[in-house]
Every structure is written in structure tokens, then in C-alpha cells.
Design a protein around this motif. Structure first.
Motif, short mmCIF file in Angstrom:
data_model
loop_
_atom_site.label_atom_id
_atom_site.label_comp_id
_atom_site.label_asym_id
_atom_site.label_seq_id
_atom_site.Cartn_x
_atom_site.Cartn_y
_atom_site.Cartn_z
N LYS A 9 84.49 15.47 -32.93
CA LYS A 9 85.47 14.48 -32.51
C LYS A 9 86.89 14.79 -32.98
O LYS A 9 87.84 14.72 -32.20
CB LYS A 9 85.04 13.10 -33.03
CG LYS A 9 85.77 11.92 -32.43
CD LYS A 9 85.09 10.63 -32.87
CE LYS A 9 85.81 9.42 -32.28
NZ LYS A 9 85.17 8.15 -32.70
N ASN A 10 87.05 15.11 -34.25
CA ASN A 10 88.37 15.31 -34.85
C ASN A 10 88.81 16.77 -34.72
O ASN A 10 88.05 17.68 -35.04
CB ASN A 10 88.32 14.90 -36.32
CG ASN A 10 89.60 15.19 -37.08
OD1 ASN A 10 89.77 16.30 -37.57
ND2 ASN A 10 90.48 14.21 -37.15
N GLU A 11 90.03 17.00 -34.27
CA GLU A 11 90.48 18.37 -33.98
C GLU A 11 90.43 19.29 -35.19
O GLU A 11 89.92 20.41 -35.11
CB GLU A 11 91.91 18.36 -33.42
CG GLU A 11 92.40 19.76 -33.04
CD GLU A 11 93.75 19.74 -32.33
OE1 GLU A 11 94.36 20.83 -32.23
OE2 GLU A 11 94.18 18.67 -31.89
N TYR A 36 82.30 9.30 -29.17
CA TYR A 36 82.89 9.58 -27.85
C TYR A 36 84.14 10.44 -28.01
O TYR A 36 85.02 10.16 -28.81
CB TYR A 36 83.25 8.26 -27.17
CG TYR A 36 84.04 8.41 -25.88
CD1 TYR A 36 83.50 9.06 -24.78
CD2 TYR A 36 85.34 7.90 -25.78
CE1 TYR A 36 84.22 9.19 -23.60
CE2 TYR A 36 86.07 8.02 -24.60
CZ TYR A 36 85.50 8.67 -23.52
OH TYR A 36 86.22 8.82 -22.37
N PHE A 37 84.20 11.50 -27.21
CA PHE A 37 85.32 12.45 -27.30
C PHE A 37 86.28 12.23 -26.13
O PHE A 37 85.88 12.33 -24.97
CB PHE A 37 84.80 13.89 -27.29
CG PHE A 37 85.88 14.90 -27.49
CD1 PHE A 37 86.33 15.20 -28.77
CD2 PHE A 37 86.49 15.54 -26.42
CE1 PHE A 37 87.35 16.12 -28.97
CE2 PHE A 37 87.51 16.46 -26.61
CZ PHE A 37 87.94 16.74 -27.89
N ASN A 38 87.53 11.96 -26.46
CA ASN A 38 88.53 11.80 -25.41
C ASN A 38 89.82 12.54 -25.74
O ASN A 38 90.90 12.18 -25.29
CB ASN A 38 88.83 10.31 -25.16
CG ASN A 38 89.43 9.62 -26.38
OD1 ASN A 38 89.50 10.20 -27.46
ND2 ASN A 38 89.87 8.37 -26.21
N GLY A 39 89.67 13.61 -26.55
CA GLY A 39 90.83 14.40 -26.94
C GLY A 39 90.89 15.73 -26.20
O GLY A 39 90.39 15.86 -25.07
N VAL A 40 91.51 16.69 -26.84
CA VAL A 40 91.62 18.05 -26.31
C VAL A 40 90.85 18.97 -27.24
O VAL A 40 91.08 18.97 -28.45
CB VAL A 40 93.10 18.49 -26.21
CG1 VAL A 40 93.19 19.94 -25.74
CG2 VAL A 40 93.87 17.57 -25.27
N ILE A 41 89.95 19.74 -26.69
CA ILE A 41 89.18 20.68 -27.51
C ILE A 41 90.07 21.87 -27.85
O ILE A 41 90.59 22.53 -26.94
CB ILE A 41 87.92 21.17 -26.77
CG1 ILE A 41 87.02 19.98 -26.39
CG2 ILE A 41 87.14 22.16 -27.64
CD1 ILE A 41 85.81 20.35 -25.56
N PRO A 42 90.29 22.15 -29.14
CA PRO A 42 91.11 23.31 -29.49
C PRO A 42 90.43 24.61 -29.10
O PRO A 42 89.22 24.63 -28.83
CB PRO A 42 91.25 23.19 -31.01
CG PRO A 42 90.05 22.41 -31.44
CD PRO A 42 89.76 21.46 -30.31
N GLU A 43 91.17 25.66 -29.05
CA GLU A 43 90.60 26.96 -28.71
C GLU A 43 89.58 27.37 -29.76
O GLU A 43 89.86 27.34 -30.96
CB GLU A 43 91.70 28.01 -28.60
CG GLU A 43 91.20 29.35 -28.11
CD GLU A 43 92.31 30.36 -27.84
OE1 GLU A 43 92.00 31.53 -27.64
OE2 GLU A 43 93.50 29.94 -27.84
N LEU A 44 88.40 27.75 -29.29
CA LEU A 44 87.31 28.12 -30.18
C LEU A 44 87.00 29.61 -30.05
O LEU A 44 87.31 30.22 -29.02
CB LEU A 44 86.06 27.32 -29.83
CG LEU A 44 86.16 25.79 -29.94
CD1 LEU A 44 84.86 25.14 -29.49
CD2 LEU A 44 86.50 25.37 -31.36
N PRO A 45 86.40 30.20 -31.09
CA PRO A 45 85.96 31.59 -30.98
C PRO A 45 85.07 31.80 -29.76
O PRO A 45 84.31 30.90 -29.38
CB PRO A 45 85.18 31.82 -32.28
CG PRO A 45 85.76 30.84 -33.24
CD PRO A 45 86.11 29.63 -32.42
N GLU A 46 85.15 32.95 -29.17
CA GLU A 46 84.44 33.24 -27.92
C GLU A 46 82.94 33.03 -28.01
O GLU A 46 82.28 32.67 -27.04
CB GLU A 46 84.75 34.67 -27.49
CG GLU A 46 84.30 35.00 -26.08
CD GLU A 46 84.78 36.38 -25.64
OE1 GLU A 46 84.06 37.00 -24.85
OE2 GLU A 46 85.85 36.82 -26.10
#
Length: 211
Positions: A9-11, A36-46
Motif C-alpha cells: 500500500k505505502n510507496e 485497498y491500493f489507489n496510488g501509483v506503483i513505483p518502479e520495481l526491479p524487473e
């Protein structure tokens, strides 16, 4: 062995958990959930696959989230039909269908889903669709009739490690694809304790289970 950490949930916490290199991270798109997730998913490792978790959502709603967040898979926690699973599979994403178990289970309900999903996930039957915080009777899986790899979920935490290690020595664990963890590793809903998660992963690695 695969590790899926669900209910992110938390970035900042997402990024901290990503440093542990789980195979999957789950984001819940069910508005009634405390995670519930309503944010922006940060870039994650491939190497980390983003999985969206849905409960009886429409195809259009799910596809919208898949497109918006570039999800690599979906986890279906409701009474989704085999037809919906096929539609989602046609998007070339991983489809995980969840079934809830307590002390017994009629495995014949899996049959219509055999060709339309990639994995099953067995969770504990409880008040909520997931995140109830307690395990089901894993002995039920002795009767698992499928050849499809499955995730084991439901109240899995560090205190269950002895039971997990015993389970992994039993024949019914042969098709256990990985573990899905959530509430037992939280300090608050959606906020994961990375120290406990790392301990869980390292204990399995110490017993020669590779991720």
C-alpha cells in the motif's frame, strides 16, 4: 520456491519490500479492503511481478488496472467465472484463481478452471476474502487432484515455520509453487515489516529452499 507478498500500500514500504526481491508483489484493487491500493506503483526491479488482486470485478475494471499499472498478473478472490479467467488469460498475463478452504474442500470445483488459469491459490475461508490471519487445515491438500502448481496462503507467518517445513516434506507439497504472505508480516494494514519478511525468507533458504 516463490514468495508473493500481498497487500502492498505505502510507496516507501513498497520500495523497502522490493529490496528483499520477492518474486511477486500483490496490490489489492478491492475497495472494501483495508489494504485497498489507489496510488501509483513505483518502479520495481524487473524480476518482481506485479499482481493485481480483485474480488468479483468486471473484465473492464480489471483490464483498466492492468493497463494503468502495467500488471503482470491478476489474482481473483471472488466467484469469478472460467469465462472471465479465459478473457484475462488472453491478455497474456498470469491468472491466479483463489479458492478458500477451512477443514474440507470439494476439489471438483477446480475442474472448469484447469485450462483457464496458471495457478491456484488456496487461502483460509473467513470473514474477509483474504487477510484473515489464520491458517486452514493443510491436510486437505492430500486430496489435491490437479497437476497445476499452487500457492499456499492464509495466516502464514514466522510462527508457522515449523509447520511449513513439515508440510514441505510431505507428498502434497510437491506442487506447492510458493507462499503468499500478508497480514502476519504487518505493523498496520498494508504496512509490511521487512525484518520479519527477510527472516521468513532466510529461514527457508537455510533449509535449502531457493527463491
Amino acid at each position: 520456491m516463490k514468495l508473493k507478498i500481498c497487500g502492498m500500500k505505502n510507496e516507501n514500504n513498497i520500495l523497502d519490500v522490493a529490496d528483499l526481491n520477492p518474486n511477486y508483489m500483490g496490490f489489492i484493487f478491492y475497495e472494501k479492503s483495508s489494504r485497498y491500493f489507489n496510488g501509483v506503483i513505483p518502479e520495481l526491479p524487473e524480476g518482481i511481478k506485479k499482481i493485481g488482486v480483485f474480488v468479483n470485478a468486471t473484465f473492464d475494471y480489471i483490464k483498466g488496472k492492468v493497463d494503468k499499472h502495467d500488471l503482470q498478473g491478476v489474482q481473483l478472490h471472488g466467484q469469478e467465472s472460467p469465462e472471465l479467467c479465459q478473457q484475462l488469460k488472453d491478455l497474456d498475463i498470469t491468472v491466479i484463481k483463489v479458492f478458500s478452504i477451512k477443514n474440507q474442500f470439494d476439489f471438483s470445483v477446480l475442474e472448469p478452471y484447469e485450462e483457464v488459469c496458471d495457478h491456484y491459490l488456496f487461502d483460509t475461508k473467513g470473514k474477509e476474502p483474504g487477510g484473515n490471519g489464520y491458517t486452514f487445515n493443510w491436510n486437505v491438500l492430500k486430496n489435491y487432484p490437479s497437476s497445476k502448481p499452487y500457492f499456499l496462503s492464509g495466516g502464514i507467518g514466522l510462527k508457522e515455520m515449523d509447520a511449513i517445513l513439515l508440510f514441505l516434506k510431505r507428498p502434497e507439497s510437491y506442487l506447492c509453487f510458493g507462499f503468499d504472505v500478508n497480514s502476519k508480516f504487518e505493523t498496520a494494514a498494508g504496512l509490511k515489516d521487512t525484518t520479519k519478511l527477510n527472516d521468513f525468507k532466510q529461514k527457508l533458504i537455510a533449509h535449502n529452499y531457493e527463491f
